[in-house]
Design a protein around this motif. Structure first.
Motif, PDB file in Angstrom:
ATOM      1  N   THR A 115       3.922  10.760   5.612  1.00 32.88           N
ATOM      2  CA  THR A 115       4.874  10.968   6.708  1.00 32.88           C
ATOM      3  C   THR A 115       4.569  10.056   7.894  1.00 32.88           C
ATOM      4  OG1 THR A 115       4.721  13.298   6.032  1.00 32.88           O
ATOM      5  CG2 THR A 115       6.205  12.799   7.836  1.00 32.88           C
ATOM      6  N   ILE A 116       4.500   8.758   7.609  1.00 33.08           N
ATOM      7  CA  ILE A 116       4.139   7.783   8.639  1.00 33.08           C
ATOM      8  C   ILE A 116       5.348   7.272   9.424  1.00 33.08           C
ATOM      9  CG2 ILE A 116       2.179   7.040   7.215  1.00 33.08           C
ATOM     10  CD1 ILE A 116       3.732   4.436   6.671  1.00 33.08           C
ATOM     11  N   GLU A 117       6.572   7.533   8.922  1.00 26.25           N
ATOM     12  CA  GLU A 117       7.749   6.815   9.411  1.00 26.25           C
ATOM     13  C   GLU A 117       8.123   7.108  10.859  1.00 26.25           C
ATOM     14  OE1 GLU A 117       9.013  10.334   6.842  1.00 26.25           O
ATOM     15  OE2 GLU A 117       7.653   8.631   6.610  1.00 26.25           O
ATOM     16  N   HIS A 118       7.918   8.335  11.342  1.00 29.78           N
ATOM     17  CA  HIS A 118       8.316   8.659  12.717  1.00 29.78           C
ATOM     18  C   HIS A 118       7.414   7.951  13.724  1.00 29.78           C
ATOM     19  CE1 HIS A 118      10.065  12.691  11.061  1.00 29.78           C
ATOM     20  NE2 HIS A 118      10.692  11.619  10.590  1.00 29.78           N
TER      21      HIS A 118
ATOM     22  N   THR B   9       7.429   8.421   3.624  1.00 33.83           N
ATOM     23  CA  THR B   9       6.728   7.196   3.269  1.00 33.83           C
ATOM     24  C   THR B   9       5.228   7.458   3.326  1.00 33.83           C
ATOM     25  OG1 THR B   9       8.541   5.831   4.070  1.00 33.83           O
ATOM     26  CG2 THR B   9       6.392   4.773   3.849  1.00 33.83           C
ATOM     27  N   VAL B  10       4.558   7.173   2.214  1.00 35.50           N
ATOM     28  CA  VAL B  10       3.136   7.486   2.054  1.00 35.50           C
ATOM     29  C   VAL B  10       2.386   6.207   1.698  1.00 35.50           C
ATOM     30  CG1 VAL B  10       1.442   8.905   0.830  1.00 35.50           C
ATOM     31  CG2 VAL B  10       3.779   9.763   1.163  1.00 35.50           C
ATOM     32  N   VAL B  11       1.298   5.914   2.425  1.00 35.61           N
ATOM     33  CA  VAL B  11       0.449   4.771   2.079  1.00 35.61           C
ATOM     34  C   VAL B  11      -0.898   5.294   1.593  1.00 35.61           C
ATOM     35  CG1 VAL B  11       1.555   3.137   3.648  1.00 35.61           C
ATOM     36  CG2 VAL B  11      -0.353   4.522   4.470  1.00 35.61           C
ATOM     37  N   GLY B  12      -1.527   4.528   0.707  1.00 32.87           N
ATOM     38  CA  GLY B  12      -2.809   4.964   0.172  1.00 32.87           C
ATOM     39  C   GLY B  12      -3.551   3.828  -0.500  1.00 32.87           C
ATOM     40  N   ASN B  13      -4.699   4.164  -1.080  1.00 34.51           N
ATOM     41  CA  ASN B  13      -5.493   3.159  -1.797  1.00 34.51           C
ATOM     42  C   ASN B  13      -5.863   3.665  -3.185  1.00 34.51           C
ATOM     43  OD1 ASN B  13      -7.654   4.933  -1.500  1.00 34.51           O
ATOM     44  ND2 ASN B  13      -8.579   3.816   0.195  1.00 34.51           N
ATOM     45  N   LYS B  14      -6.594   2.859  -3.924  1.00 35.53           N
ATOM     46  CA  LYS B  14      -6.905   3.163  -5.320  1.00 35.53           C
ATOM     47  C   LYS B  14      -7.850   4.349  -5.482  1.00 35.53           C
ATOM     48  CE  LYS B  14      -6.150  -1.610  -6.810  1.00 35.53           C
ATOM     49  NZ  LYS B  14      -6.766  -2.834  -7.384  1.00 35.53           N
TER      50      LYS B  14
ATOM     51  N   ASN C 170       0.802  -1.219   0.000  1.00 36.49           N
ATOM     52  CA  ASN C 170       0.000   0.000   0.000  1.00 36.49           C
ATOM     53  C   ASN C 170       0.840   1.276   0.000  1.00 36.49           C
ATOM     54  OD1 ASN C 170      -2.489  -1.255  -0.130  1.00 36.49           O
ATOM     55  ND2 ASN C 170      -2.728  -1.383   2.092  1.00 36.49           N
ATOM     56  N   VAL C 171       2.165   1.140  -0.119  1.00 30.28           N
ATOM     57  CA  VAL C 171       3.025   2.326  -0.224  1.00 30.28           C
ATOM     58  C   VAL C 171       2.886   2.893  -1.633  1.00 30.28           C
ATOM     59  CG1 VAL C 171       5.395   3.171  -0.205  1.00 30.28           C
ATOM     60  CG2 VAL C 171       4.645   1.528   1.517  1.00 30.28           C
ATOM     61  N   ILE C 172       2.560   4.181  -1.724  1.00 31.91           N
ATOM     62  CA  ILE C 172       2.320   4.802  -3.038  1.00 31.91           C
ATOM     63  C   ILE C 172       3.325   5.897  -3.366  1.00 31.91           C
ATOM     64  CG2 ILE C 172      -0.149   4.247  -3.019  1.00 31.91           C
ATOM     65  CD1 ILE C 172      -0.653   7.219  -2.264  1.00 31.91           C
ATOM     66  N   ASN C 173       4.116   6.331  -2.389  1.00 33.55           N
ATOM     67  CA  ASN C 173       5.089   7.388  -2.645  1.00 33.55           C
ATOM     68  C   ASN C 173       6.193   7.312  -1.588  1.00 33.55           C
ATOM     69  OD1 ASN C 173       6.478   9.934  -2.914  1.00 33.55           O
ATOM     70  ND2 ASN C 173       4.691  10.731  -4.005  1.00 33.55           N
ATOM     71  N   THR C 174       7.422   7.536  -2.020  1.00 37.08           N
ATOM     72  CA  THR C 174       8.561   7.527  -1.084  1.00 37.08           C
ATOM     73  C   THR C 174       9.517   8.675  -1.383  1.00 37.08           C
ATOM     74  OG1 THR C 174       9.685   5.953  -2.551  1.00 37.08           O
ATOM     75  CG2 THR C 174       8.505   5.035  -0.654  1.00 37.08           C
TER      76      THR C 174
ATOM     77  N   VAL D  36      -6.152   6.931  13.979  1.00 38.18           N
ATOM     78  CA  VAL D  36      -7.268   7.720  13.441  1.00 38.18           C
ATOM     79  C   VAL D  36      -6.787   9.147  13.192  1.00 38.18           C
ATOM     80  CG1 VAL D  36      -9.624   8.526  13.823  1.00 38.18           C
ATOM     81  CG2 VAL D  36      -8.906   6.299  14.723  1.00 38.18           C
ATOM     82  N   LEU D  37      -7.039   9.650  11.974  1.00 40.35           N
ATOM     83  CA  LEU D  37      -6.595  10.982  11.574  1.00 40.35           C
ATOM     84  C   LEU D  37      -7.742  11.751  10.938  1.00 40.35           C
ATOM     85  CD1 LEU D  37      -3.376   9.697   9.840  1.00 40.35           C
ATOM     86  CD2 LEU D  37      -3.351  11.143  11.873  1.00 40.35           C
ATOM     87  N   ASP D  38      -7.671  13.091  11.027  1.00 41.66           N
ATOM     88  CA  ASP D  38      -8.673  13.909  10.347  1.00 41.66           C
ATOM     89  C   ASP D  38      -8.056  14.665   9.173  1.00 41.66           C
ATOM     90  OD1 ASP D  38      -7.172  15.787  11.677  1.00 41.66           O
ATOM     91  OD2 ASP D  38      -8.837  16.667  12.808  1.00 41.66           O
ATOM     92  N   ALA D  39      -6.924  14.168   8.667  1.00 45.86           N
ATOM     93  CA  ALA D  39      -6.235  14.785   7.526  1.00 45.86           C
ATOM     94  C   ALA D  39      -5.361  13.731   6.861  1.00 45.86           C
ATOM     95  CB  ALA D  39      -5.404  15.978   7.989  1.00 45.86           C
ATOM     96  N   ASN D  40      -4.601  14.154   5.831  1.00 45.51           N
ATOM     97  CA  ASN D  40      -3.866  13.181   5.019  1.00 45.51           C
ATOM     98  C   ASN D  40      -2.401  13.020   5.396  1.00 45.51           C
ATOM     99  OD1 ASN D  40      -2.725  15.508   4.063  1.00 45.51           O
ATOM    100  ND2 ASN D  40      -3.722  15.439   2.052  1.00 45.51           N
ATOM    101  N   GLU D  41      -2.012  13.461   6.589  1.00 44.62           N
ATOM    102  CA  GLU D  41      -0.639  13.228   7.031  1.00 44.62           C
ATOM    103  C   GLU D  41      -0.573  13.107   8.549  1.00 44.62           C
ATOM    104  OE1 GLU D  41       2.102  16.532   6.312  1.00 44.62           O
ATOM    105  OE2 GLU D  41       0.399  17.863   5.973  1.00 44.62           O
TER     106      GLU D  41
END
Length: 295
Positions: A73-76, A61-66, A53-57, A92-97
């Motif tokens: 920025t999940i790595e820390h 590191t960014v995970v996403g879906n279709k 599910n990694v879509i960008n590095t 649980v997040l209310d945004a994309n990072e």
């Protein structure tokens, strides 16, 4: 040795590195065998944290879906989760990072300390590396090799008087992570920050959440937290990137001038051939060795 989750829900708020807006993050307990799962509350979408599910590095590191929903920025955060030996957790997040906090993992360690660790009924699994796997690009490489006592041996080399060549060897453990790695901040060059902001990126970046360097000096008034903070942060990133495997890895990691992209390619290379690894239940003998890591 049994799987773990957190004992209670905890919440935090921080600035998003790229959008520069406040983001609420909630860590919640999760049942056994579910792994690490994101939930984008604003979009009503769950995403499993796994290499596929990694879509960008490019810069993180960014995970996403279709559908185009992603978390950046999940790595820390993952570095802290990995180092605390947590197998199952819902983010649980209310945004994309993930909020950048102070640019290190220490805020996430504090959240996990507040939440506590809960032992579940299911047996813990681990990945034992059976043979060396390496990914190279020019003179840059990342490598995993068999070992019962995991360590991270990282070398960086920058053509900059403040950084230069640095090496650090970290023997992986929870206590060691907290003391040696967790407080090491992300870093960047002033000229790159200016370019990113011109493209509406890194809008939340500041001297409060990154070490910033111009041509000859560190701009942060307080200076560095460690003399070799730069290479320690690279280890922090690597621990987080490898956490996407979804279980503890019994193997030594070695890198020269590594990156999120090379780390991701390494996880895919490991999983591409079952001869590279063995997934085992942590029996009494293995658990005795591995439990030292999280003592």
């Amino acid at each position: 040795m049994k799987q773990t989750t957190i004992a209670k829900k905890v919440e935090g708020v921080g600035i998003g590195l790229h959008k520069g807006e406040p983001i609420k993050i909630t860590l919640e307990p999760l049942e056994a065998d579910l792994g690490i799962v994101f939930y984008r509350k604003d979009a009503g979408v769950s995403i499993k944290a796994e290499p596929g599910n990694v879509i960008n590095t490019q810069m993180a590191t960014v995970v996403g879906n279709k559908t185009g929903i992603y978390i950046s920025t999940i790595e820390h955060l993952f570095s802290a989760i990995n180092s605390y030996g947590i197998d199952n957790i819902r983010i649980v997040l209310d945004a994309n990072e993930i909020p950048v906090m102070d640019g290190s993992a220490i805020s996430f360690c504090m959240m996990l300390d507040e939440a506590g660790i809960k032992t579940l009924d299911s047996d813990k699994k681990a990945m034992i590396i059976k043979r060396e796997v390496e990914v190279k690009e020019g003179d840059k490489f990342v490598r995993i090799s068999p070992s019962k006592n995991p360590k991270f041996d990282y070398t960086i080399k920058f053509d900059h008087p403040i950084i230069g060549k640095q090496n650090y060897v970290f023997e992986f453990s929870k206590d060691g992570f907290i003391k040696e790695i967790s407080r090491a901040r992300t870093f960047g060059f002033l000229k790159d920050v200016q370019m990113l902001r011109a493209n509406n990126l890194a809008l939340g970046g500041s001297l409060e959440n990154a070490v910033v360097i111009d041509d000859s000096r560190i701009l942060n008034p307080e200076g560095l937290r460690f003399e070799n903070e730069f290479v320690r942060h690279k280890i922090l990133d690597a621990i987080g990137d490898l956490a996407l495997i979804g279980m503890p890895i019994l193997g030594d990691y070695t890198a020269f001038a590594g990156s999120h992209d090379l780390n991701h390619k390494l996880t895919l290379a490991i999983l591409s051939d079952e001869k590279n690894y063995e997934i085992v239940t942590l029996n009494q003998e293995l658990a005795k060795e591995y439990s030292k890591v999280f003592a």
